[in-house]
Scaffold this motif. Structure first.
Motif, PDB file in Angstrom:
ATOM      1  N   ARG A  38      -8.398   2.034  -0.729  1.00 39.46           N
ATOM      2  CA  ARG A  38      -7.759   1.424  -0.500  1.00 39.46           C
ATOM      3  C   ARG A  38      -7.874   0.024  -0.372  1.00 39.46           C
ATOM      4  O   ARG A  38      -7.249  -1.178  -0.411  1.00 39.46           O
ATOM      5  CB  ARG A  38      -6.827   2.166   0.478  1.00 39.46           C
ATOM      6  CG  ARG A  38      -6.097   3.255   0.647  1.00 39.46           C
ATOM      7  CD  ARG A  38      -5.670   4.459   1.059  1.00 39.46           C
ATOM      8  NE  ARG A  38      -4.475   3.392   1.425  1.00 39.46           N
ATOM      9  CZ  ARG A  38      -3.047   2.807   1.149  1.00 39.46           C
ATOM     10  NH1 ARG A  38      -2.336   4.378   0.926  1.00 39.46           N
ATOM     11  NH2 ARG A  38      -1.738   2.284   1.837  1.00 39.46           N
ATOM     12  N   GLY A  83       0.906  -1.346  -0.066  1.00 39.07           N
ATOM     13  CA  GLY A  83      -0.124   0.240  -0.113  1.00 39.07           C
ATOM     14  C   GLY A  83       0.501   1.273   0.049  1.00 39.07           C
ATOM     15  O   GLY A  83       1.986   1.247   0.655  1.00 39.07           O
ATOM     16  N   ALA A 117      -6.839  -3.538  -1.992  1.00 42.46           N
ATOM     17  CA  ALA A 117      -5.847  -4.769  -1.223  1.00 42.46           C
ATOM     18  C   ALA A 117      -6.399  -6.208  -1.324  1.00 42.46           C
ATOM     19  O   ALA A 117      -6.242  -7.117  -1.177  1.00 42.46           O
ATOM     20  CB  ALA A 117      -5.977  -3.837   0.188  1.00 42.46           C
TER      21      ALA A 117
END
Ligand code: SF4
Length: 455
Positions: free
Chosen positions: A276, A251, A280
């Motif tokens: 985000r 990340g 992931a």
């Protein structure tokens, strides 16, 4: 279930076991490449401590060596590494001279003890130096440490790999290589100051295989500017098509106050926390569906890769290079900012390349700071390592009310189970692993470090 906004990708919806609990991810936590972490290093540890640790190495002890090359031909805007442009040949030459002197210093202190099993070159970009200089470094280390057939690994900036470099990789028997890919999307590449056409990566992948690389890693990133799940999916598909043995999906942490070069990145084009998390999760699901085995919280490896085998056999470890199948307790770092690990000590070289060279010129080890590993911190470090690498750890004898309360939050959400003196992570706990490990870190409560968001 992840729902992609892009219609083209609706047919590729993937099921994920991950549930987003933003309240569990608020606290920035260390990446735990060591315990105690680098945020605990002080100048109480210096050259004399490291010299003593080197002199205590017993004959035959397995050793791993790490060489840091803090130079790159081009600097990427997102990068948090200790690196600078390699555009001044005299500076590079002076740095390489210092490295050779440091090798001689350390070899003298070891007095022939220790058996070098691995040599890793990282940075920066090791391929910012000339191929012949790399040959000289490898040769010097083999002779100075009486190394016989060590496993050599190399980080590579794919934008600058000449045919001579490929020849040298073959000749020096480099076996593991890691390539910074980050993203295949040209718009995202522009936004992060790292433009590298896909054809370049394809060509290099073929050349590295031909040169004898048996384990090839791609570093990829999510959370980049102009990136969403659809854009990430394209990159994942293109990466998987090239069949790397390992993929690390990191990340991006945007902290321009700490890393000034990140000011060039347009913060308004960064995805939000929910996106985000979804990226992931998408990366995890896609790579697992492609046959990769998840390793720790951000690595994936083909089942036959040594890293995947080590994970299945409970031999996975975490050190300054991330998840590794390297079981050595002794890692000796060379070069500016390199960190050495001994059972009783972590010791870091001067970060500034000028200070590093000055120490070496004065005939001293360039150790600048570090931390002693007392029995309590070693016990805690083992628990954190076990949670990150094995997903299971021995519960400490005593928990504070605050620790019990934090653990309960994860139990209630079905992310962990406790009992029989153990804490066990469930498969859906992957995005929370660092946060769970941090519960057992007594130093974190008193610390404000430059830690990153867990996802
Ligand atoms: S090539 Fe790698 S180490 Fe160098 S600036 Fe870019 S990301 Fe950082």
């Amino acid at each position: 279930m992840i729902f992609l906004k892009d219609n083209r990708l609706q047919s590729r919806q993937l099921c994920t076991m991950w549930t987003h609990y933003p309240e569990l991810l608020r606290r920035p936590v260390p990446r735990y490449t060591s315990y105690p972490t680098a945020a605990d290093f002080t100048d109480q540890v210096g050259a004399e401590d490291q010299a003593l640790a080197l002199q205590r190495v017993e004959p035959g002890t397995p050793l791993s060596l790490y060489v840091h090359i803090p130079f790159c031909e081009e600097i990427c805007w997102y990068c948090g590494c200790n690196t600078a442009r390699s555009n001044r040949p005299s500076r590079l030459a002076a740095y390489l001279d210092a490295l050779h002197e440091e090798i001689a210093l350390v070899a003298g202190l070891l007095g022939g003890h220790g058996r070098v099993r691995r040599i890793a070159f990282g940075g920066g970009s090791p391929n910012a130096i000339q191929p012949l200089d790399f040959v000289r470094l490898v040769g010097d280390m083999m002779v100075a440490f009486h190394a016989e057939d060590p496993l050599i690994s190399l980080e590579i900036d794919p934008r600058h790999v000449s045919d001579d470099w490929i020849r040298v990789i073959r000749a020096t028997k480099v076996r593991y290589a890691s390539m910074g890919v980050q993203t295949f999307d040209p718009h995202v590449q522009e936004a992060i100051g790292r433009v590298q056409p896909r054809a370049q990566i394809e060509r290099l992948t073929r050349s590295l295989r031909d040169a004898g690389i048996i384990s090839l890693n791609f570093d990829l990133m999510y959370g980049l500017p102009r990136q969403n799940r659809a854009v990430l999916m394209e990159t994942l598909e293109q990466a998987a098509a090239l069949q790397p043995d390992r993929i690390a999906l990191f990340g991006y942490a945007h902290v321009p106050s700490v890393i000034p070069r990140q000011r060039r990145i347009d913060a308004s084009s960064l995805p939000d926390e929910a996106e985000r998390f979804a990226m992931a999760a998408l990366g995890h699901d896609f790579l697992v569906a492609q046959g990769y085995q998840p390793i720790g919280f951000d690595h994936f490896a083909r089942p036959a890769d040594p890293l995947a085998v080590a994970a299945r056999e409970g031999r996975l470890h975490r050190n300054f290079q991330g998840f590794t199948d390297d079981e050595s307790q002794y890692l000796i770092g060379f070069g500016a900012s390199a960190i050495s690990q001994f059972p009783e000590l972590y010791a870091q070289n001067a970060k500034n390349a000028g200070h590093y060279r000055q120490a070496i010129a004065a005939g001293r080890l360039p150790t600048e700071r570090g931390v002693a590993r007392d029995p309590a911190s070693r016990t805690c470090g083992k628990l954190i390592n076990d949670i990150l690498c094995q997903g299971i750890g021995e519960m400490p004898d005593h928990l504070t009310p605050s620790q019990s309360e934090m653990l309960e939050e994860f139990v209630q959400r079905g992310l962990i189970t406790t009992g029989g003196g153990q804490v066990r992570l469930r498969p859906n706990a992957a995005p929370y692993v660092r946060t769970i490990a941090a519960i057992f870190d007594p130093r974190l409560a008193h610390k404000i470090g430059n830690f990153s968001a867990p996802v």
